[in-house]
Scaffold this motif. Structure first.
Motif, PDB file in Angstrom:
ATOM      1  N   UNK A   3     -10.804 -26.318  62.095  1.00 20.74           N
ATOM      2  CA  UNK A   3     -11.167 -25.089  61.585  1.00 20.74           C
ATOM      3  C   UNK A   3     -10.307 -25.007  63.441  1.00 20.74           C
ATOM      4  N   UNK A   4     -10.369 -23.147  63.713  1.00 22.11           N
ATOM      5  CA  UNK A   4     -10.249 -22.506  64.434  1.00 22.11           C
ATOM      6  C   UNK A   4     -11.056 -22.396  65.450  1.00 22.11           C
ATOM      7  N   UNK A   5     -10.347 -23.083  66.858  1.00 23.63           N
ATOM      8  CA  UNK A   5     -11.303 -23.463  67.982  1.00 23.63           C
ATOM      9  C   UNK A   5     -11.890 -22.538  69.184  1.00 23.63           C
ATOM     10  N   UNK A   6     -10.542 -21.963  68.805  1.00 23.26           N
ATOM     11  CA  UNK A   6     -10.520 -20.954  70.078  1.00 23.26           C
ATOM     12  C   UNK A   6      -8.972 -19.918  69.659  1.00 23.26           C
ATOM     13  N   UNK A   7      -8.965 -19.097  70.804  1.00 24.63           N
ATOM     14  CA  UNK A   7      -7.422 -18.405  70.195  1.00 24.63           C
ATOM     15  C   UNK A   7      -7.444 -17.415  71.797  1.00 24.63           C
ATOM     16  N   UNK A  47      -7.160 -23.583  53.655  1.00 22.83           N
ATOM     17  CA  UNK A  47      -7.273 -25.052  53.610  1.00 22.83           C
ATOM     18  C   UNK A  47      -7.892 -25.733  55.248  1.00 22.83           C
ATOM     19  N   UNK A  48      -8.786 -24.229  55.611  1.00 24.33           N
ATOM     20  CA  UNK A  48     -10.219 -24.423  57.220  1.00 24.33           C
ATOM     21  C   UNK A  48     -11.455 -24.122  56.882  1.00 24.33           C
ATOM     22  N   UNK A  49     -12.039 -24.457  57.895  1.00 27.49           N
ATOM     23  CA  UNK A  49     -13.361 -25.371  57.632  1.00 27.49           C
ATOM     24  C   UNK A  49     -13.243 -23.089  58.538  1.00 27.49           C
ATOM     25  N   UNK A  50     -14.408 -22.373  57.811  1.00 26.76           N
ATOM     26  CA  UNK A  50     -15.386 -21.341  58.694  1.00 26.76           C
ATOM     27  C   UNK A  50     -15.301 -21.481  60.524  1.00 26.76           C
ATOM     28  N   UNK A  69     -11.316  -8.581  59.714  1.00 24.26           N
ATOM     29  CA  UNK A  69     -11.513 -10.401  59.154  1.00 24.26           C
ATOM     30  C   UNK A  69     -11.848 -10.842  57.440  1.00 24.26           C
ATOM     31  N   UNK A  70     -11.583 -11.713  56.452  1.00 24.93           N
ATOM     32  CA  UNK A  70     -11.465 -11.840  55.158  1.00 24.93           C
ATOM     33  C   UNK A  70     -11.562 -13.452  54.964  1.00 24.93           C
ATOM     34  N   UNK A  71     -12.583 -14.403  54.464  1.00 29.50           N
ATOM     35  CA  UNK A  71     -12.809 -15.304  53.764  1.00 29.50           C
ATOM     36  C   UNK A  71     -13.112 -15.748  52.600  1.00 29.50           C
ATOM     37  N   UNK A  72     -12.702 -16.481  52.217  1.00 29.70           N
ATOM     38  CA  UNK A  72     -12.758 -16.548  50.757  1.00 29.70           C
ATOM     39  C   UNK A  72     -12.388 -18.169  50.691  1.00 29.70           C
ATOM     40  N   UNK A  73     -13.616 -18.660  49.887  1.00 31.72           N
ATOM     41  CA  UNK A  73     -13.319 -20.282  49.474  1.00 31.72           C
ATOM     42  C   UNK A  73     -12.807 -20.948  50.660  1.00 31.72           C
TER      43      UNK A  73
END
Length: 107
Positions: A3-7, A47-50, A69-73
Motif C-alpha cells: 500500500x502507499x504509506x507516504x507521498x 495490485x495494491x491495498x487501498x 482518485x479512482x479505486x477499483x478492486x
C-alpha cells in the motif's frame, strides 16, 4: 500486496517531482503512467491495498491544481492536473518500495 504509506511532491522551476513510499515491494509492471490532454498526468498502481486517504496530504500543492482518485478492486488511478503543459516523465524505482517520478519537464 503493498500500500502507499507516504507521498510527496517537489516543485522545481523546470517541472515537478513526485515520490511514493510503499509498505512492501511493488513490481515495476504494476505501475504505469501517461500524459493526457497536455496538462494531465495519469499514474496507475495495480495490485495494491487501498491506501489511507491522507497519503496525498504532502502532494497536493502548486503546481498541482487538482488530484482525482479512482479505486477499483486493487487498482488505484491518480490523475494530476498540472498548471502548465507536461512535456515528459520517467518512472524510477529507487528501491523495491520507493518509487520516484523525476522532474516532469514543462513545455
Amino acid at each position: 500486496m503493498p500500500t502507499i504509506v507516504f507521498s510527496k511532491s517537489e516543485s522545481e522551476e523546470s517541472g515537478i517531482k513526485l515520490e511514493f513510499l510503499l509498505s512492501d515491494y511493488i513490481e515495476r509492471s504494476n505501475v504505469s503512467a501517461w500524459i493526457e490532454q497536455e496538462n494531465w498526468f495519469i499514474l496507475n498502481f495495480y495490485n495494491i491495498i487501498k491506501p489511507d486517504l491522507k497519503f496525498l496530504d504532502n502532494i497536493s500543492s502548486y503546481p498541482i491544481q487538482k488530484i482525482e482518485k479512482s479505486w477499483l478492486n486493487n487498482d488505484l488511478q491518480l490523475s494530476f492536473q498540472i498548471t502548465r503543459k507536461v512535456g515528459s516523465f520517467d518512472i524510477i524505482t529507487v528501491s523495491y518500495t520507493h518509487l520516484t517520478l523525476p522532474t516532469t519537464p514543462y513545455v
